[in-house]
Motif scaffolding. Sequence first.
Motif, PDB file in Angstrom:
ATOM      1  N   ARG A 150       7.934  -8.862   2.417  1.00 38.84           N
ATOM      2  CA  ARG A 150       8.522 -10.801   1.728  1.00 38.84           C
ATOM      3  C   ARG A 150       9.476 -10.698   0.874  1.00 38.84           C
ATOM      4  NH1 ARG A 150       3.732  -9.433  -1.787  1.00 38.84           N
ATOM      5  NH2 ARG A 150       1.922 -10.311  -0.947  1.00 38.84           N
ATOM      6  N   GLU A 151      10.001 -10.124   0.560  1.00 40.99           N
ATOM      7  CA  GLU A 151      11.796 -10.198   0.599  1.00 40.99           C
ATOM      8  C   GLU A 151      12.448  -9.995   1.659  1.00 40.99           C
ATOM      9  OE1 GLU A 151      12.246  -6.966  -2.582  1.00 40.99           O
ATOM     10  OE2 GLU A 151      11.485  -7.354  -4.000  1.00 40.99           O
ATOM     11  N   LEU A 152      12.337  -8.789   2.271  1.00 40.35           N
ATOM     12  CA  LEU A 152      13.001  -8.802   3.698  1.00 40.35           C
ATOM     13  C   LEU A 152      12.586  -9.930   4.280  1.00 40.35           C
ATOM     14  CD1 LEU A 152      12.456  -4.975   4.799  1.00 40.35           C
ATOM     15  CD2 LEU A 152      14.952  -6.123   3.948  1.00 40.35           C
ATOM     16  N   ALA A 153      11.209 -10.459   4.689  1.00 42.62           N
ATOM     17  CA  ALA A 153      11.020 -11.799   5.636  1.00 42.62           C
ATOM     18  C   ALA A 153      12.410 -12.967   4.774  1.00 42.62           C
ATOM     19  CB  ALA A 153       9.218 -12.357   5.503  1.00 42.62           C
ATOM     20  N   ALA A 154      12.071 -13.265   3.345  1.00 44.35           N
ATOM     21  CA  ALA A 154      11.886 -14.550   3.145  1.00 44.35           C
ATOM     22  C   ALA A 154      14.298 -14.377   3.081  1.00 44.35           C
ATOM     23  CB  ALA A 154      12.628 -14.556   1.195  1.00 44.35           C
ATOM     24  N   GLN A 155      14.972 -12.789   3.369  1.00 43.78           N
ATOM     25  CA  GLN A 155      16.335 -12.822   3.587  1.00 43.78           C
ATOM     26  C   GLN A 155      16.245 -13.275   5.269  1.00 43.78           C
ATOM     27  OE1 GLN A 155      17.788  -8.824   2.744  1.00 43.78           O
ATOM     28  NE2 GLN A 155      17.056  -9.193   0.703  1.00 43.78           N
ATOM     29  N   ALA A 156      15.611 -12.744   6.059  1.00 46.70           N
ATOM     30  CA  ALA A 156      15.374 -12.844   7.684  1.00 46.70           C
ATOM     31  C   ALA A 156      15.200 -14.124   8.102  1.00 46.70           C
ATOM     32  CB  ALA A 156      14.291 -12.021   7.849  1.00 46.70           C
ATOM     33  N   GLY A 185       1.460   5.629  -6.080  1.00 46.78           N
ATOM     34  CA  GLY A 185       0.381   5.827  -6.633  1.00 46.78           C
ATOM     35  C   GLY A 185      -1.055   5.454  -5.934  1.00 46.78           C
ATOM     36  N   GLY A 186      -0.481   5.835  -4.658  1.00 43.93           N
ATOM     37  CA  GLY A 186      -2.225   5.647  -3.739  1.00 43.93           C
ATOM     38  C   GLY A 186      -1.821   4.443  -2.390  1.00 43.93           C
ATOM     39  N   THR A 187      -3.210   4.408  -1.890  1.00 46.90           N
ATOM     40  CA  THR A 187      -2.454   3.964  -0.677  1.00 46.90           C
ATOM     41  C   THR A 187      -2.876   2.238  -1.084  1.00 46.90           C
ATOM     42  OG1 THR A 187      -5.241   3.517  -0.272  1.00 46.90           O
ATOM     43  CG2 THR A 187      -4.147   4.751   1.179  1.00 46.90           C
ATOM     44  N   ARG A 188      -3.579   1.563  -1.691  1.00 48.62           N
ATOM     45  CA  ARG A 188      -3.338   0.534  -2.280  1.00 48.62           C
ATOM     46  C   ARG A 188      -2.606   0.203  -2.832  1.00 48.62           C
ATOM     47  NH1 ARG A 188      -8.877   0.384  -5.358  1.00 48.62           N
ATOM     48  NH2 ARG A 188      -8.050   2.111  -6.811  1.00 48.62           N
ATOM     49  N   GLU A 189      -1.777   0.745  -3.546  1.00 46.77           N
ATOM     50  CA  GLU A 189      -0.183   0.682  -4.512  1.00 46.77           C
ATOM     51  C   GLU A 189       0.411   0.324  -3.180  1.00 46.77           C
ATOM     52  OE1 GLU A 189      -3.588   2.018  -7.262  1.00 46.77           O
ATOM     53  OE2 GLU A 189      -2.955   2.757  -5.472  1.00 46.77           O
ATOM     54  N   LYS A 222       3.480  -5.437   0.344  1.00 45.13           N
ATOM     55  CA  LYS A 222       4.153  -6.620   0.865  1.00 45.13           C
ATOM     56  C   LYS A 222       4.559  -7.431   0.630  1.00 45.13           C
ATOM     57  CE  LYS A 222      -0.698  -7.826   1.138  1.00 45.13           C
ATOM     58  NZ  LYS A 222      -1.519  -8.078   0.114  1.00 45.13           N
ATOM     59  N   GLN A 223       4.973  -6.805  -0.889  1.00 40.75           N
ATOM     60  CA  GLN A 223       5.979  -6.996  -1.712  1.00 40.75           C
ATOM     61  C   GLN A 223       8.045  -7.194  -0.869  1.00 40.75           C
ATOM     62  OE1 GLN A 223       5.983  -9.288  -4.270  1.00 40.75           O
ATOM     63  NE2 GLN A 223       8.341 -10.048  -4.228  1.00 40.75           N
ATOM     64  N   LEU A 224       7.783  -6.394  -0.859  1.00 40.86           N
ATOM     65  CA  LEU A 224       9.402  -5.665   0.609  1.00 40.86           C
ATOM     66  C   LEU A 224       9.418  -6.154   1.240  1.00 40.86           C
ATOM     67  CD1 LEU A 224       9.099  -1.313  -0.136  1.00 40.86           C
ATOM     68  CD2 LEU A 224      10.489  -3.351  -1.431  1.00 40.86           C
ATOM     69  N   ALA A 276      -1.824  -1.778   7.846  1.00 34.75           N
ATOM     70  CA  ALA A 276      -2.011  -3.346   7.325  1.00 34.75           C
ATOM     71  C   ALA A 276      -1.207  -3.967   6.525  1.00 34.75           C
ATOM     72  CB  ALA A 276      -2.711  -2.354   5.561  1.00 34.75           C
ATOM     73  N   ILE A 277      -0.060  -3.251   6.015  1.00 29.10           N
ATOM     74  CA  ILE A 277       1.580  -4.877   5.341  1.00 29.10           C
ATOM     75  C   ILE A 277       1.391  -5.478   6.712  1.00 29.10           C
ATOM     76  CG2 ILE A 277       3.521  -4.565   4.630  1.00 29.10           C
ATOM     77  CD1 ILE A 277       2.989  -1.484   3.413  1.00 29.10           C
ATOM     78  N   ALA A 278       1.680  -4.760   7.889  1.00 28.56           N
ATOM     79  CA  ALA A 278       2.159  -6.252   8.896  1.00 28.56           C
ATOM     80  C   ALA A 278       0.426  -6.950   9.014  1.00 28.56           C
ATOM     81  CB  ALA A 278       1.957  -4.766  10.027  1.00 28.56           C
ATOM     82  N   GLN A 279      -0.777  -6.472   9.455  1.00 28.32           N
ATOM     83  CA  GLN A 279      -1.656  -7.118   9.256  1.00 28.32           C
ATOM     84  C   GLN A 279      -1.468  -8.567   8.040  1.00 28.32           C
ATOM     85  OE1 GLN A 279      -5.179  -5.484   9.212  1.00 28.32           O
ATOM     86  NE2 GLN A 279      -6.387  -6.810  10.429  1.00 28.32           N
TER      87      GLN A 279
END
Length: 511
Positions: A251-257, A237-241, A247-249, A145-148
């Motif tokens: 975004r941070e890694l992709a900005a660096q990459a 806290g669960g799947t949605r959380e 997704k936020q992590l 779900a994150i990758a999608q």
Amino acid sequence: MSTDEAPPLILLHASDNVAVARVALAENAEIAAPGGAALRVRAAIDAGHKIALRAIAPGEVVLKYGQPIGVASTAVQAGDHVHVHNVDMARESPPQAARRSPATPLAAGDAVSFEGFVRNDGRVGTRNYIGVLSSVNCSATVCKAIAQAFSGEAMAAFPGVDGVVAITHGSGCGMSAEGEGLDLLRRTLRGYATHPNFAGVVLIGLGCEVNQVDPLVQGLPAAARERIHVLTIQQAGGTREAVEQGKQLVRELAAQASTARRSTVALSHLVIGLQCGGSDGYSGISANPALGAAVDLLVRHGGTAILSETPEIYGAEHLLTARAASPEVAERLLARIRWWETYAALHGAQLNNNPSPGNKAGGITTILEKSLGAVAKGGSSTLNDVVEYAQPVQAHGLVFMDTPGYDPVSATGQVAGGANLICFTTGRGSTYGCKPTPSLKLATNSRLFERMPLDMDFNAGGIVEGSQTVAEAGEALFRLIVETASGRLTLSEQHGLGDNEFVPWQLGAVM
């Protein structure tokens, strides 16, 4: 020359008692055998299949490549189709080849470079992905779900990043908390988590699995841990959380990459995994030898190639031990062969089984014949090391990694070991993609290349047709390899393939 002008048969060694049909041969056709003598085709023979050049008595060895590929199970006449109906496996051990001298070292001033991404640990990537890895099958859905969420236009915000890849699998729990099974899975995941084609990684677990994320990361060097973020679904806290935090992590890694840039590096940073699948009768004649010629060029320029698929070099291992860098390296390969013989016997199987239905349809009769062709991928360079599945490859030059013959499992081990490019030969039409490592598909014949033009990256059919030598094809392939390592997209990358090919080798009890 054109196919019409080329001789109808391909003789691979002067001592062979069979030849390979370059084109389909009609029953009762009169053709010229190697040497010019007339030969009558006694039954229709498909292209890529074998024809007897002389009579072969029952029990007599059938020779191809100058090596035994089996024994005649019945009397074979000159002009007969030679295949599974009249050939059995040879019973004797393979001959021991004489030891050979090491390969010629690289000449001064002959260096070749490519454009790659240099990482903090000094290794070099051919691609610039972000990975989302699951420690256990229970976190696979969250990873996907994150990758999608970063597919399509979402990546426009991160120029220079090739994409976000979910690396998921079906294991990680229901297994022993110690032993070979868990060790192998962790070794494979660590290899992907630190792979140079990933600029950064998010590792996600459920929280209660056997394969805990903290011990998985603790075994890594400090430099590698800096680019790995860890998340567990239960603590989030669960799947949605977990999806939102993941997704936020990313975004941070992709900005660096996105700040990473390619730079010119020596070819010693290129590590190629060698694969063959969906083989046919031309595999050992065209694509595999051409890949071997390219590997010899790669090794001359300081690069590394990983030959694998232990069950598919069975019966031809003597050709590798003969050029091992030391007796110790040769013995490590033979030890893995013995392990496989025991492993197969425990499951009521044999290593000397016949090839797959597709292999047989393509003209391959025995595992010995397949193995002799498969070994050709390794070229003629010195065998410098033998490593176990998914172990980091440290040596340069030709290295053997012990893996199953099943292509996705084998390539997964190679990538975990550090392969930053895959070369995959095929005669029937394998379409293997491999994120985060680009996969070049090499067709053994022009018919396949023309039938599947959106999947095949390279055509070795000119060797079969007589219009190109193995050396010429190898040089052309070597150039394509360097271009691909420098950023040229493979066809599987252009089509977005390769998201589902992470298949770690599962050993040990499932409980």
